[in-house]
Design an enzyme around this catalytic site. Structure first.
Site, PDB file in Angstrom:
ATOM      1  N   ASP A 335      20.228  -4.505 -80.305  1.00  0.00           N
ATOM      2  CA  ASP A 335      20.583  -3.615 -79.209  1.00  0.00           C
ATOM      3  C   ASP A 335      20.829  -4.510 -77.992  1.00  0.00           C
ATOM      4  OD1 ASP A 335      20.864  -1.034 -77.930  1.00  0.00           O
ATOM      5  OD2 ASP A 335      18.996  -1.509 -76.896  1.00  0.00           O
ATOM      6  N   ASP A 540      14.275  -2.137 -78.416  1.00  0.00           N
ATOM      7  CA  ASP A 540      13.141  -2.060 -77.487  1.00  0.00           C
ATOM      8  C   ASP A 540      11.966  -1.257 -78.036  1.00  0.00           C
ATOM      9  OD1 ASP A 540      13.883   0.586 -77.263  1.00  0.00           O
ATOM     10  OD2 ASP A 540      14.757   0.384 -75.269  1.00  0.00           O
TER      11      ASP A 540
END
Length: 648
Positions: A335, A540
């Site tokens: 990401d 995350d």
């Protein structure tokens, strides 16, 4: 101040059990020595029955527990284990009149087992010490005094004090004092972090200088330190394929060698003749050698050491299967925001439409984003606060707040409707807007259907992001991919700077899942068999939970203090450094190397001694060395993982 002892029960129990074991072995050995002296040196004229009784007594003291465990195993249907093999071999030695050999083998075996257990106990203790995060006590406030209390007796809302040099025992918020904290036990990093009033602090960190007064926000069982310890200690439940292979191997191997031992005892006697005692003796030696404990013990120990070493480096691996998967990384998907970039956004430009000022655009955007915790929203709120420090947003004036996934937000301010988001939000609501040319993140703002302006927000690439991409390629990763909800222009700039192979931009959360599914299929159609290749997703740990769960290895970045990250991922990097991936691969590869050294070493030595035993060359004493000695050496070899130097 009152004293208490915490978390020391297991260690004290182990030490007491160890002392009892030594006393038992010494007593059995002493009686055995008396028997040998009387029997061999004929110091005293005693009947054969009395000498036999002395040997039996020493055998029961030394090996009674093994025979008992073998009997329990038979009753439970678990026949072919090392207790069964040792019991059959030594009882068989009694049957053929080899009393000293039967007792001596059991003595040698027990001494070897004792040293082996000591090595395992010390290795586990060294892994616990390596992490060095379990708190011993909490200085709990009671009235006007502070008393030492067990961390698991402290409740939410209690006040504790942490002095310089002490570990923070529970998660909490600082209500008085300031200090520097050593977080290395959690993150693997030596650079201290500051802690001041209103800061959240985590259990396991060491207070370096000032005195901190902390209000507890989590009970010990839910604290960061407790979760990390549980993860590491329970990681053995998720076995690597190599561990499962050895379990299956032992299940078939042990019955096979028992059958071979029976054949050694019977077939040569039928075809070649000779003394039945000689062939039975060879069969019994063969049984002792065949114990697979070197494999069964040292291989899980290798993975346990690898997991412990990873934890010391701020890498939490939830099982040996995930550690082993690092050896076969084919594709790594990142990401962008908060993973490859810092996720610390800052307003760098404001463009306005006709009849709107910069102040009005940032004010409208701040009202729209006031309920959001997204980094972009926080950067807008920070900019508004900097421009108008005395103007607080009246949340009571806001209504109908709606977060539109992958687009932005909508909110009503009294009689006005404010939109703040990307170009998709503007198009969806039919707003006639002017697209900004910047490659940075853009937030378009509209009010009552009219375009007000565009806020440009920049995010900085992490210093080690480029290095980790190049290191992954050096270590054999075939493809690196970046997924982002940002525009293709922003994504392309970041991907080009980092050297990423593929990039997919403008993705909604569910589209990230679809892309990972697609990449997994591509991975399985190239090169090695699909079962030997792994796809890792690095995110995350909060917004990326579905994608983390789908990947072969879900890796959460920046897990320090993030419960969601620890829960969602298979592997948690406790800092915000992507370069931790390189250390994880190094540890995984060294662990695999050690594990296979142990497999080859154990099977090789076993094979040689099995042949020697079958041909009558190896004695029972040598057979026990082949079993216990190899196990001990294999465990010690596994401990080399803890000394692996970080190469980056």
């Amino acid at each position: 101040m009152s004293e208490c002892k915490c978390h020391g029960g297991n260690q004290i129990t182990d030490e007491n059990e160890g002392k009892k074991e030594i006393i038992r072995i010494i007593c059995g050995a002493a009686i055995f020595a008396v028997g040998i002296i009387i029997d061999k040196l004929a110091v005293i004229n005693l009947s054969d029955y009395l000498i036999f009784s002395i040997y039996v007594l020493s055998y029961l003291i030394l090996g009674g527990n093994i025979v008992f465990r073998a009997a329990k195993g038979i009753l439970k249907g678990k026949i072919f284990d090392e207790n069964f093999l040792m019991s059959i071999a030594t009882i068989g030695a009694f049957v053929i009149g080899e009393y000293p050999e039967a007792v001596g083998v059991m003595l040698f075996y027990q001494v070897g087992e004792m040293f082996q257990e000591m090595a395992v106990r010390r290795s586990k203790k060294s892994i616990t010490n390596l992490m060095n995060i379990r708190p011993d006590y909490a200085n709990l406030k009671k009235g006007d005094d502070f008393i030492k209390a067990a961390p698991d007796t402290v409740e939410i809302g209690d006040i504790i004090i942490v002095k310089p040099g002490e570990k923070i025992p529970l998660d909490g918020i600082v209500i008085n004092g300031s200090s520097m904290l050593d977080t290395s036990a959690l993150t693997g990093e030596s650079v201290p972090r500051s802690a001041k009033v209103t800061d959240n602090v985590l259990s396991g960190c060491v207070n370096l200088n000032g005195v901190l007064t902390i209000e507890v926000t989590k009970v010990f069982g839910e604290s960061t330190v407790s979760k990390i310890i549980d993860l590491v200690e329970n990681a053995s439940g998720k076995k690597a394929k190599t561990e499962n292979f050895i379990t299956v191997f032992a299940r078939y191997y042990t019955p096979a060698v028992v059958i071979l031992a029976v054949l050694i005892a019977v077939l040569p006697l039928l075809f070649f003749g000779g003394e039945w005692k000689e062939w039975l003796h060879r069969a019994l030696v063969f049984l002792v050698i065949s114990c697979p404990c070197a494999l069964v013990l040292s291989i899980p120990m290798g993975f346990f050491a690898g997991i412990g070493k990873s934890a010391k480096n701020g890498i939490l691996v939830k099982g040996g299967n995930f550690l082993e998967a690092f050896n076969n990384l084919d594709t790594v998907v990142f990401d962008k925001t908060g993973t490859l970039t810092k996720g610390v956004f800052k307003v760098t430009a404001i463009e306005t439409a006709e009849n709107f000022s910069k102040d009005s655009v940032i004010e409208l955007a701040a009202h729209a984003e006031v309920f959001s915790n997204h980094p972009i929203a926080l950067s807008i709120l920070n900019e508004y606060s900097n421009q108008k420090p005395d103007n607080e947003i009246e949340k009571n004036n806001l209504s109908d707040y709606t977060e539109i996934s992958g687009h932005g937000v909508s909110v009503s301010l009294k009689d006005k409707t404010i939109l703040a988001g990307n170009d998709k939000l503007m198009i969806k609501n039919g707003i006639n807007f002017k697209a900004a040319q910047s490659t940075s993140t853009k937030v378009y703002v509209a009010v009552d259907g009219k375009f007000a302006g565009c806020i440009t927000i920049s995010d900085e690439i992490k210093s080690d992001s480029k290095d980790v991409i190049s290191m992954l390629k050096i270590k054999g990763v075939r493809k690196t991919v970046m997924l982002t909800g940002d525009t293709p222009q922003i994504a392309a700039v970041v991907a080009e700077e980092l050297g990423i192979d593929e990039v997919y931009a403008g993705l909604l959360p569910h589209e990230k899942v679809e892309k990972v599914e697609m990449l997994a299929l591509q991975k399985n159609n190239k090169g090695k068999p699909a079962s030997k290749k792994s796809l890792a997703f690095v995110g995350d740990g909060i917004n990326d939970a579905p994608v983390l769960a789908m990947a072969d290895i879900g890796i959460a970045m920046g897990g320090l203090g993030s419960d969601a990250a620890i829960e969602a991922a298979d592997v948690v990097l406790m800092t915000d450094e992507p370069s931790k991936l390189s250390a994880a691969i190094d540890i995984a590869r060294f662990t695999k190397k050690i594990v296979w050294q142990n497999i080859i070493f154990a099977l090789g030595i076993k094979g040689v001694f099995l042949a020697l035993g079958a041909f009558g060359i190896a004695s029972m004493w040598e057979a026990v060395f082949a079993d216990v000695g190899v196990s001990l050496l294999a465990v010690l070899n596994a401990m080399r993982i803890l000394g692996l130097k970080n190469r980056g």
